[in-house]
Structure formats: structure tokens, C-alpha cells
Design a protein around this motif. Sequence first.
Motif, PDB file in Angstrom:
ATOM      1  N   SER A  37       0.827  -1.214   0.000  1.00 25.08           N
ATOM      2  CA  SER A  37       0.000   0.000   0.000  1.00 25.08           C
ATOM      3  C   SER A  37       0.857   1.258   0.000  1.00 25.08           C
ATOM      4  O   SER A  37       0.567   2.226  -0.719  1.00 25.08           O
ATOM      5  CB  SER A  37      -0.914  -0.006   1.239  1.00 25.08           C
ATOM      6  OG  SER A  37      -1.739  -1.145   1.254  1.00 25.08           O
ATOM      7  N   THR A  58      -7.956  -4.455  -5.696  1.00 23.88           N
ATOM      8  CA  THR A  58      -7.149  -5.611  -5.282  1.00 23.88           C
ATOM      9  C   THR A  58      -6.574  -5.408  -3.894  1.00 23.88           C
ATOM     10  O   THR A  58      -6.607  -6.304  -3.042  1.00 23.88           O
ATOM     11  CB  THR A  58      -6.015  -5.858  -6.284  1.00 23.88           C
ATOM     12  OG1 THR A  58      -6.574  -6.103  -7.573  1.00 23.88           O
ATOM     13  CG2 THR A  58      -5.178  -7.054  -5.855  1.00 23.88           C
ATOM     14  N   ILE A  61      -7.743  -3.432  -1.539  1.00 23.46           N
ATOM     15  CA  ILE A  61      -8.835  -3.437  -0.559  1.00 23.46           C
ATOM     16  C   ILE A  61      -9.250  -4.869  -0.218  1.00 23.46           C
ATOM     17  O   ILE A  61      -9.399  -5.241   0.953  1.00 23.46           O
ATOM     18  CB  ILE A  61     -10.043  -2.637  -1.091  1.00 23.46           C
ATOM     19  CG1 ILE A  61      -9.699  -1.148  -1.166  1.00 23.46           C
ATOM     20  CG2 ILE A  61     -11.269  -2.855  -0.194  1.00 23.46           C
ATOM     21  CD1 ILE A  61     -10.771  -0.303  -1.832  1.00 23.46           C
ATOM     22  N   VAL A  62      -9.417  -5.678  -1.269  1.00 24.96           N
ATOM     23  CA  VAL A  62      -9.806  -7.078  -1.052  1.00 24.96           C
ATOM     24  C   VAL A  62      -8.732  -7.818  -0.268  1.00 24.96           C
ATOM     25  O   VAL A  62      -9.003  -8.602   0.651  1.00 24.96           O
ATOM     26  CB  VAL A  62     -10.064  -7.773  -2.405  1.00 24.96           C
ATOM     27  CG1 VAL A  62     -10.255  -9.277  -2.211  1.00 24.96           C
ATOM     28  CG2 VAL A  62     -11.299  -7.169  -3.077  1.00 24.96           C
ATOM     29  N   SER A 109      -6.424  -6.573   1.826  1.00 29.99           N
ATOM     30  CA  SER A 109      -6.362  -6.139   3.224  1.00 29.99           C
ATOM     31  C   SER A 109      -7.558  -6.663   4.016  1.00 29.99           C
ATOM     32  O   SER A 109      -7.427  -7.025   5.188  1.00 29.99           O
ATOM     33  CB  SER A 109      -6.290  -4.605   3.319  1.00 29.99           C
ATOM     34  OG  SER A 109      -7.442  -4.025   2.723  1.00 29.99           O
ATOM     35  N   THR A 110      -8.727  -6.728   3.361  1.00 28.91           N
ATOM     36  CA  THR A 110      -9.910  -7.280   4.027  1.00 28.91           C
ATOM     37  C   THR A 110      -9.712  -8.749   4.360  1.00 28.91           C
ATOM     38  O   THR A 110     -10.058  -9.217   5.449  1.00 28.91           O
ATOM     39  CB  THR A 110     -11.156  -7.117   3.143  1.00 28.91           C
ATOM     40  OG1 THR A 110     -11.352  -5.736   2.845  1.00 28.91           O
ATOM     41  CG2 THR A 110     -12.393  -7.661   3.849  1.00 28.91           C
ATOM     42  N   GLY A 111      -9.131  -9.478   3.412  1.00 28.70           N
ATOM     43  CA  GLY A 111      -8.853 -10.895   3.651  1.00 28.70           C
ATOM     44  C   GLY A 111      -7.891 -11.095   4.804  1.00 28.70           C
ATOM     45  O   GLY A 111      -8.074 -11.984   5.643  1.00 28.70           O
ATOM     46  N   ASN A 160      -7.447  -9.055   7.309  1.00 23.02           N
ATOM     47  CA  ASN A 160      -8.166  -8.724   8.549  1.00 23.02           C
ATOM     48  C   ASN A 160      -9.026  -9.891   9.024  1.00 23.02           C
ATOM     49  O   ASN A 160      -9.068 -10.209  10.222  1.00 23.02           O
ATOM     50  CB  ASN A 160      -9.043  -7.489   8.343  1.00 23.02           C
ATOM     51  CG  ASN A 160      -8.226  -6.210   8.260  1.00 23.02           C
ATOM     52  OD1 ASN A 160      -7.133  -6.142   8.809  1.00 23.02           O
ATOM     53  ND2 ASN A 160      -8.747  -5.204   7.571  1.00 23.02           N
ATOM     54  N   LEU A 161      -9.743 -10.506   8.087  1.00 18.77           N
ATOM     55  CA  LEU A 161     -10.594 -11.645   8.451  1.00 18.77           C
ATOM     56  C   LEU A 161      -9.760 -12.824   8.941  1.00 18.77           C
ATOM     57  O   LEU A 161     -10.125 -13.508   9.902  1.00 18.77           O
ATOM     58  CB  LEU A 161     -11.454 -12.066   7.251  1.00 18.77           C
ATOM     59  CG  LEU A 161     -12.540 -11.068   6.831  1.00 18.77           C
ATOM     60  CD1 LEU A 161     -13.235 -11.557   5.566  1.00 18.77           C
ATOM     61  CD2 LEU A 161     -13.570 -10.907   7.947  1.00 18.77           C
TER      62      LEU A 161
END
Length: 332
Positions: free
Chosen positions: A258, A284, A286-287, A289-291, A293-294
Motif C-alpha cells: 500500500s 485488489t 482493498i480485497v 487487506s480485508t482478507g 483482517n478476516l
Amino acid sequence: MRLSEQISNSPGEKDANMGQLTIVIPLYNEKEVFPLLVERLNSTIQHLECSVEVLFIEDGSTDGTRQLVELKVKDDKRYSAIFLSRNHGHQLALTAGLKAVKMGSDVFVLDGDLQDPPELINAFRSKMNEGFDVVYGVRKKRKASFFKKIAYWVYYRMIRGISSINLPVDSGDFCLMRYRVVAQLNRMTENDRYIRGMRTWIGFRQTGLEYERPDRAAGTTKYSWSLLFKLAYSGLFNFSRKPIQLVAKAGAVVIAISVFYASNVIYQKIFHDQNPEGFTAVVTLIVMSTGINLLALGVVGEYVYRTFELAKNRPLYVVEKFIRNGLEELPE
């Protein structure tokens, strides 16, 4: 354990406890194999020059195994049995058996499906007499599907690589232990148990003994893929902090990407007067970083859940009854 007990059970020292052996066998829906198991146990223990107790742990079977066990322990005083109130699972059933071992007795652990041959007891005892506290079986060959063999091979080497202790590869619960090792196992209170790892963590002098693991003598396996994954999970989270470290490293990689992307956007705007482009790259990131986090929430949640289970302070298992020497004893 008191220091005097530890000294009396030191390897190589002969005392009154050296002639005692308890064979601990968890059972769950093993009606087909039980008669053959008893036959081979009888053939084995009659040649042992020590006092032997065979301790079955009946883990809430639903196929008639319970009735066969009751008949056996009432007919033959060499056999004892713990009857659990329901199916608690192999590791907790084994824990119940270890807890009931008489003080000072060596303990031989094997499965009821005869994939751990009881005839190897003399080989294990001979190895232990060299001064070891634990002799564990190492599976040189095993009867299983090709995919299962590969899965086991990868798992044991992966768990050893990430574990905080030196876990032996290709080794299960099949082992011979001195009482002082069993006493330390019984002091451990965690409910999500991985006994082969706990046994290694304790230390003392340990060694492996290679053997060829046959297919089960009868019936079908009670360890489904889901139970195998659960056991693997226990080994992963109970003896390693690598999952947390892996998530942290993944987060650092995403942050680095990032920062690089943001720096490039600023550079293009200042020096080349170009407006930011690359909608796909933004999505890409965003997806990604979301992954991360989960995944982090899942890993942290797993450790928190294990702490929560310990905080409940529930008993590890519930004993319905205990038959020893042909008589029913009151459960603890």
C-alpha cells in the motif's frame, strides 16, 4: 509429584514399581475387533514377567462394545474399564485412562483397532530398559490410501517445522511411558488436548521405535477427516505461535504494498502531472487487506476461544462408572 517420587522413578533404578504395567486402550464402536483384541492381549500378557492391568476406556459406544467390555471386566480381573457418560473423543478418553493408572505403574498406550500391535510391548520394554522414560512408536510404513499417506507426511513435517518444541515425525499416541511422565501429563489441565505433543513437551529421556503399522483388524475407522483436522488444529494452535506471526507478516506485506502504491501515485502526480489511475489495483489492495483482517480475526479468535474454554473450568470428561478387579468403584 513429590521429589521423593521422582527419585524413586528415575530411569535404570530397580524398585517395587518396576514390575507394574498398565495397558491403556480407548474404545469407541469397536464391536467387530474387540474379540480379536482380547485374544491378542491375552496371548501377549501371559508371557510378561510383571503385574499387568489392561484398562479399557469405553467412550460412549453405540454398537454393543460397552456390553462386551462389561462382560470381560467382570469375568477377568486382569481387565478393568472406565465407562464415560458419552462420547468425549479419543484424546479425552485416553486422558481418563491415564488419570486412573495406579501410582508407580509403567503405561503402554495403544488403540483398540490393533493398528498398534500389542505384541511389540517387549520391544518397547527392552528399549526403555536402556534408560529411557518414553519410548514412542515411529511408523516406518502404514497401510492407508495414497492421499492419506501424503497428508500425514506433510502434516507431521509441517507441525514439526512450526512448533515451539521438537515434535517427532510419524509418531502418534502409541508409546510406553514411565509413571513420572504420566503423572506430569495428569497435571496438565488443558481441555483441547494433543497428548503426543504434551508428552514431548514434558521432556525427560525419549526415543522412538520404528514399526510397520498394519491396517485395522476389523471394522471401519472412527477418525473421520473432520476429526483428523481437529486433531491437527490442536497440534498447530497448542504448540506454536506461528499462526499469529504469519498474520502479522501478511499484514506487514499488505502495508508495504500500500505504501509503495501510494508513493507511486504521489510521484506521478507531482513530477508527471498524471491523475491517479489503476482502479483494479485499488480494489485488489482493498480485497487483500480485508482478507488479511478476516484471517487475523479468525486466528486471534481461535486462541481466545481456547482461553475461554479453559476459563469455564469444566471437567474434561464425565465417568459413569469404573470397574476394577471385578468390582465397581465410585468415579472421582
